[in-house]
Motif scaffolding. Structure first.
Motif, PDB file in Angstrom:
ATOM      1  N   GLU A 476       0.819  -1.213   0.000  1.00 50.78           N
ATOM      2  CA  GLU A 476       0.000   0.000   0.000  1.00 50.78           C
ATOM      3  C   GLU A 476       0.852   1.261   0.000  1.00 50.78           C
ATOM      4  O   GLU A 476       0.440   2.295  -0.537  1.00 50.78           O
ATOM      5  CB  GLU A 476      -0.951  -0.023   1.201  1.00 50.78           C
ATOM      6  N   VAL A 477       2.033   1.186   0.592  1.00 49.94           N
ATOM      7  CA  VAL A 477       2.940   2.330   0.594  1.00 49.94           C
ATOM      8  C   VAL A 477       3.481   2.561  -0.816  1.00 49.94           C
ATOM      9  O   VAL A 477       3.509   3.695  -1.314  1.00 49.94           O
ATOM     10  CB  VAL A 477       4.096   2.101   1.591  1.00 49.94           C
ATOM     11  N   VAL A 478       3.895   1.490  -1.481  1.00 50.42           N
ATOM     12  CA  VAL A 478       4.400   1.601  -2.847  1.00 50.42           C
ATOM     13  C   VAL A 478       3.303   2.103  -3.782  1.00 50.42           C
ATOM     14  O   VAL A 478       3.516   3.008  -4.600  1.00 50.42           O
ATOM     15  CB  VAL A 478       4.934   0.231  -3.324  1.00 50.42           C
ATOM     16  N   TYR A 479       2.116   1.556  -3.636  1.00 51.35           N
ATOM     17  CA  TYR A 479       0.984   1.922  -4.498  1.00 51.35           C
ATOM     18  C   TYR A 479       0.602   3.383  -4.312  1.00 51.35           C
ATOM     19  O   TYR A 479       0.225   4.075  -5.269  1.00 51.35           O
ATOM     20  CB  TYR A 479      -0.198   1.014  -4.167  1.00 51.35           C
ATOM     21  N   ALA A 480       0.693   3.884  -3.085  1.00 51.61           N
ATOM     22  CA  ALA A 480       0.355   5.279  -2.814  1.00 51.61           C
ATOM     23  C   ALA A 480       1.207   6.224  -3.658  1.00 51.61           C
ATOM     24  O   ALA A 480       0.734   7.265  -4.118  1.00 51.61           O
ATOM     25  CB  ALA A 480       0.542   5.586  -1.332  1.00 51.61           C
ATOM     26  N   GLU A 484      -1.289   6.868  -6.609  1.00 48.26           N
ATOM     27  CA  GLU A 484      -2.206   7.768  -5.899  1.00 48.26           C
ATOM     28  C   GLU A 484      -1.625   9.151  -5.612  1.00 48.26           C
ATOM     29  O   GLU A 484      -2.219   9.917  -4.859  1.00 48.26           O
ATOM     30  CB  GLU A 484      -2.649   7.126  -4.583  1.00 48.26           C
ATOM     31  N   GLY A 485      -0.485   9.487  -6.206  1.00 52.94           N
ATOM     32  CA  GLY A 485       0.017  10.849  -6.114  1.00 52.94           C
ATOM     33  C   GLY A 485       0.758  11.211  -4.847  1.00 52.94           C
ATOM     34  O   GLY A 485       1.051  12.385  -4.637  1.00 52.94           O
ATOM     35  N   ALA A 486       1.075  10.240  -3.980  1.00 56.55           N
ATOM     36  CA  ALA A 486       1.832  10.566  -2.766  1.00 56.55           C
ATOM     37  C   ALA A 486       3.246  10.982  -3.150  1.00 56.55           C
ATOM     38  O   ALA A 486       3.920  10.298  -3.920  1.00 56.55           O
ATOM     39  CB  ALA A 486       1.867   9.372  -1.826  1.00 56.55           C
ATOM     40  N   ARG A 487       3.711  12.100  -2.590  1.00 55.44           N
ATOM     41  CA  ARG A 487       5.040  12.635  -2.919  1.00 55.44           C
ATOM     42  C   ARG A 487       5.971  12.650  -1.711  1.00 55.44           C
ATOM     43  O   ARG A 487       7.185  12.730  -1.880  1.00 55.44           O
ATOM     44  CB  ARG A 487       4.897  14.067  -3.439  1.00 55.44           C
ATOM     45  N   HIS A 488       5.400  12.592  -0.509  1.00 54.81           N
ATOM     46  CA  HIS A 488       6.219  12.694   0.694  1.00 54.81           C
ATOM     47  C   HIS A 488       5.693  11.756   1.765  1.00 54.81           C
ATOM     48  O   HIS A 488       4.561  11.277   1.708  1.00 54.81           O
ATOM     49  CB  HIS A 488       6.257  14.143   1.187  1.00 54.81           C
ATOM     50  N   LEU A 489       6.542  11.508   2.746  1.00 54.10           N
ATOM     51  CA  LEU A 489       6.214  10.557   3.806  1.00 54.10           C
ATOM     52  C   LEU A 489       4.931  10.945   4.531  1.00 54.10           C
ATOM     53  O   LEU A 489       4.096  10.094   4.852  1.00 54.10           O
ATOM     54  CB  LEU A 489       7.386  10.479   4.781  1.00 54.10           C
ATOM     55  N   ASP A 490       4.765  12.228   4.771  1.00 53.93           N
ATOM     56  CA  ASP A 490       3.561  12.717   5.434  1.00 53.93           C
ATOM     57  C   ASP A 490       2.299  12.355   4.642  1.00 53.93           C
ATOM     58  O   ASP A 490       1.256  12.031   5.217  1.00 53.93           O
ATOM     59  CB  ASP A 490       3.669  14.235   5.592  1.00 53.93           C
ATOM     60  N   GLU A 513      10.772   2.604   7.467  1.00 53.46           N
ATOM     61  CA  GLU A 513      10.456   1.558   6.479  1.00 53.46           C
ATOM     62  C   GLU A 513       9.578   2.111   5.356  1.00 53.46           C
ATOM     63  O   GLU A 513       9.779   1.788   4.187  1.00 53.46           O
ATOM     64  CB  GLU A 513       9.764   0.372   7.149  1.00 53.46           C
ATOM     65  N   CYS A 514       8.620   2.960   5.708  1.00 53.99           N
ATOM     66  CA  CYS A 514       7.774   3.563   4.671  1.00 53.99           C
ATOM     67  C   CYS A 514       8.604   4.406   3.712  1.00 53.99           C
ATOM     68  O   CYS A 514       8.414   4.357   2.496  1.00 53.99           O
ATOM     69  CB  CYS A 514       6.685   4.416   5.312  1.00 53.99           C
ATOM     70  N   ALA A 515       9.522   5.185   4.256  1.00 51.42           N
ATOM     71  CA  ALA A 515      10.359   6.040   3.410  1.00 51.42           C
ATOM     72  C   ALA A 515      11.216   5.204   2.467  1.00 51.42           C
ATOM     73  O   ALA A 515      11.401   5.562   1.290  1.00 51.42           O
ATOM     74  CB  ALA A 515      11.228   6.939   4.273  1.00 51.42           C
ATOM     75  N   GLU A 516      11.727   4.095   2.937  1.00 56.23           N
ATOM     76  CA  GLU A 516      12.536   3.228   2.076  1.00 56.23           C
ATOM     77  C   GLU A 516      11.698   2.614   0.964  1.00 56.23           C
ATOM     78  O   GLU A 516      12.161   2.478  -0.181  1.00 56.23           O
ATOM     79  CB  GLU A 516      13.200   2.133   2.922  1.00 56.23           C
ATOM     80  N   GLU A 532      13.158  12.982   4.991  1.00 55.08           N
ATOM     81  CA  GLU A 532      11.730  12.711   5.122  1.00 55.08           C
ATOM     82  C   GLU A 532      11.402  12.202   6.524  1.00 55.08           C
ATOM     83  O   GLU A 532      10.428  12.629   7.150  1.00 55.08           O
ATOM     84  CB  GLU A 532      11.285  11.694   4.070  1.00 55.08           C
ATOM     85  N   VAL A 533      12.219  11.273   7.014  1.00 52.94           N
ATOM     86  CA  VAL A 533      11.972  10.687   8.340  1.00 52.94           C
ATOM     87  C   VAL A 533      12.133  11.750   9.429  1.00 52.94           C
ATOM     88  O   VAL A 533      11.302  11.856  10.344  1.00 52.94           O
ATOM     89  CB  VAL A 533      12.909   9.491   8.589  1.00 52.94           C
TER      90      VAL A 533
END
Length: 568
Positions: A476-480, A484-490, A513-516, A532-533
């Motif tokens: 889901e993190v990769v897919y975002a 889905e337009g996610a550009r940053h960890l937030d 882990e999400c940032a990686e 980002e972290v």
């Protein structure tokens, strides 16, 4: 329908295409109203674009009560037209437009007085059900029922026996508001709209009195360019007055911000199979089922400080805990609170000093040729607001435009959802995922779940849960980021998922882990991952500090201690 993606390459292409030729409609603002407006325009055959200075739904539209409702309390204000309109929209969303994202929820209303209150409240709820059914879209929800005290306590054992003499139970609906907006934007892109977040309007283009487009700053890659459009729609919510100031024209109305805060607590802290609705001295308080959690809210207070990051103070949190504890046999404490979030409602400014009395209705204005402004309203009626905005905009076009058809346009992921839900056990067997995981994916992505399953098929490690937020899969993190337009960890921890409010650490332990995972899609190096972290951890620290402050001013100052990763 072709499924559009909102990855990095698509964002770059969208910005380039918007700068190439004149659009029919350019929408400014990526909340639910702006996203609904660009979908409405695109499905009428218009060339359209949408830009958002931050992330999709980063303002009000990710910080609501997560309710899709008719507004039961507006019946008491005799605002029958608003309730009727909202109930029709609720039914459309549940049955046709987004059954994968909008779900029925039961609510228990405790009665505290014998006799008259059951008659009074029961009449209102009966009218609510009748208006829903008469809209033609209300037959998917059970009608209300009257409960004795004993039966009510079976439904909600968490309630104090002395807190009620009986109860009413009725149904409304809930939604993941931020996910809904991202899905709206993807749906619009599938119908040909150009969409770019982190793209800020820094000025409007003028030819004489007429607005003919906007100057856009790319906050991600740098640079500034012009987008020309026959009509520009300002759908910036609580920023409406700020955006209006860019044309140096006095607006025809003003928007005031009302702050509402919400608490998120684990499901096991309140023993109930139903949500709750309680009266307060000013408004109502909801306890809303939210997966493995409850959302408790909301407040309604004037806010004139930072609009990007409204802060919840210690007094706000105490207010909600105090009011919900009046009916709970086991009181909640600060230690039970997993998450806190604050949002701003855009209210049309009137003569009343109390924000709770300002209008939740919306209005459309054409302050200068070429510019349409839409403001006010509520989440549930976004589609009607979008229709009204586009209806106003087409008056300024020089060709005939089709009527609104969004009542018949399911969102991405809606078509085929019910069939896949019926086949969820078979999908679980085929993929090796637990059926509960499949249900989770279907209720977030609908028929787009197949795209996540393809990612997992190509890399089975993506089928593993995030270690410190195990409601969500790594895929889901990769897919975002890729779709889905996610550009940053937030963007991922706060809006594409709800890890920031659903874990006691507010997502801090999941951040690395999400940032990686995001880096594999967005091309980040180690320095960017670290940045980002660190930014996210500072944000969590600032929010926690703000929630210890006694009032709005000190809470706002504490929250502003963490700067945005993309400065505006």
């Amino acid at each position: 329908m072709r499924t559009a993606t909102l990855g990095p390459a698509e964002r770059t292409e969208a910005l380039a295409r918007m700068a190439e030729r004149e659009l029919d409609v350019l929408v400014v603002g990526g909340g639910v109203v702006g996203a609904g407006t660009v979908l409405d325009a695109a499905t009428r055959g218009l060339s359209t674009g949408i830009v958002e200075a931050r992330d999709w739904a980063s303002g009000t539209s990710s910080r609501s009560s997560k309710l899709i409702h008719g507004g039961l309390r507006y019946l008491e204000m005799l605002d029958f037209a608003l309730v009727r309109e909202a109930l029709k929209e609720r039914g459309l969303l549940l049955q046709r437009l987004a059954p994968h994202l909008v779900k029925p929820v039961p609510f228990l209303y405790p009665l505290q007085h014998k006799g008259w209150e059951r008659w009074y409240a029961g009449s209102g709820v009966a009218l609510y059900d009748a208006m829903s059914i008469s809209s033609g879209h209300g037959r998917g929800l059970p009608v209300h029922r009257h409960l004795s005290r004993r039966r009510a306590l079976r439904v909600a054992p968490a309630l104090k026996r002395e807190a009620l003499v009986g109860a009413l139970q009725y149904y409304d609906a809930r939604v993941d508001d931020a996910r809904y907006v991202a899905t709206l934007v993807r749906t619009a892109a599938a119908y040909g709209a150009y969409a770019a977040n982190r793209a800020r309007v820094v000025g409007f283009l003028r030819e004489g009195e007429r607005v003919v487009g906007a100057r856009i700053q790319d906050l991600e890659l740098g640079g500034e360019f012009e987008v020309r459009a026959k009509q520009v729609v300002n759908a910036t919510g609580v920023w409406t007055d700020d955006t209006q100031s860019l044309i140096a024209e006095r607006g025809q109305f003003h928007v005031r911000a009302s702050k509402g805060i919400h608490l998120v607590v684990p499901k096991d802290r309140i023993n109930s199979s139903s949500g709750l609705i309680l009266r307060t001295e000013k408004s109502v308080l909801f306890v809303i089922p939210w997966g493995r959690h409850w959302i408790i809210g909301t407040t309604d207070t004037d806010w004139d400080l930072d609009k990007a990051h409204p802060a919840a103070s210690s007094a706000d949190i105490d207010y909600l805990l105090e009011h919900v504890n009046t009916v709970l046999s086991t009181p909640l404490t600060r230690n039970d609170v997993q998450g806190v979030y604050a949002g701003l409602r855009p209210l049309l400014a009137g003569e009343s000093d109390a924000t709770s009395k300002l209008s939740r209705e919306h209005t459309v204005a054409h302050p200068v040729p070429g510019l349409v402004v839409i403001a006010g309203g509520k989440y549930t009626t976004y589609r009607v607001m979008a229709k009204d905005a586009v209806d106003e905009a087409v008056h300024g076009l020089d060709h005939r435009v089709a009527e609104c058809c969004t009542e018949e346009v399911p969102l991405a992921g809606a078509e085929g959802y019910h069939a896949l839900w019926n086949a969820r056990a078979r999908i679980a067997t085929r993929t090796g995922l637990h059926v509960a995981r499949v249900e989770h994916l279907l209720n977030r992505y609908g028929s787009l779940t197949d795209e996540l399953l393809e990612l997992i098929g190509a890399d089975p490690s993506l089928g593993e849960p995030l270690p410190c937020a195990d409601d969500y899969l790594r895929a889901e993190v990769v897919y975002a980021c890729s779709h889905e337009g996610a550009r940053h960890l937030d963007d991922v921890l706060t809006r594409r998922t709800r890890i920031s409010i659903e874990t006691f650490d507010r997502g801090a332990r999941s951040a690395r882990e999400c940032a990686e995972l995001m880096a594999t899609v967005l091309g980040w190096d180690e320095d960017q991952i670290k940045r980002e972290v660190e930014h996210y951890e500072k944000r969590v620290e600032a929010e926690r500090e703000s929630q210890l402050q006694p009032d709005d001013q000190t809470a706002d100052a504490a929250r502003l201690g963490a700067p945005d990763i993309v400065p505006l």
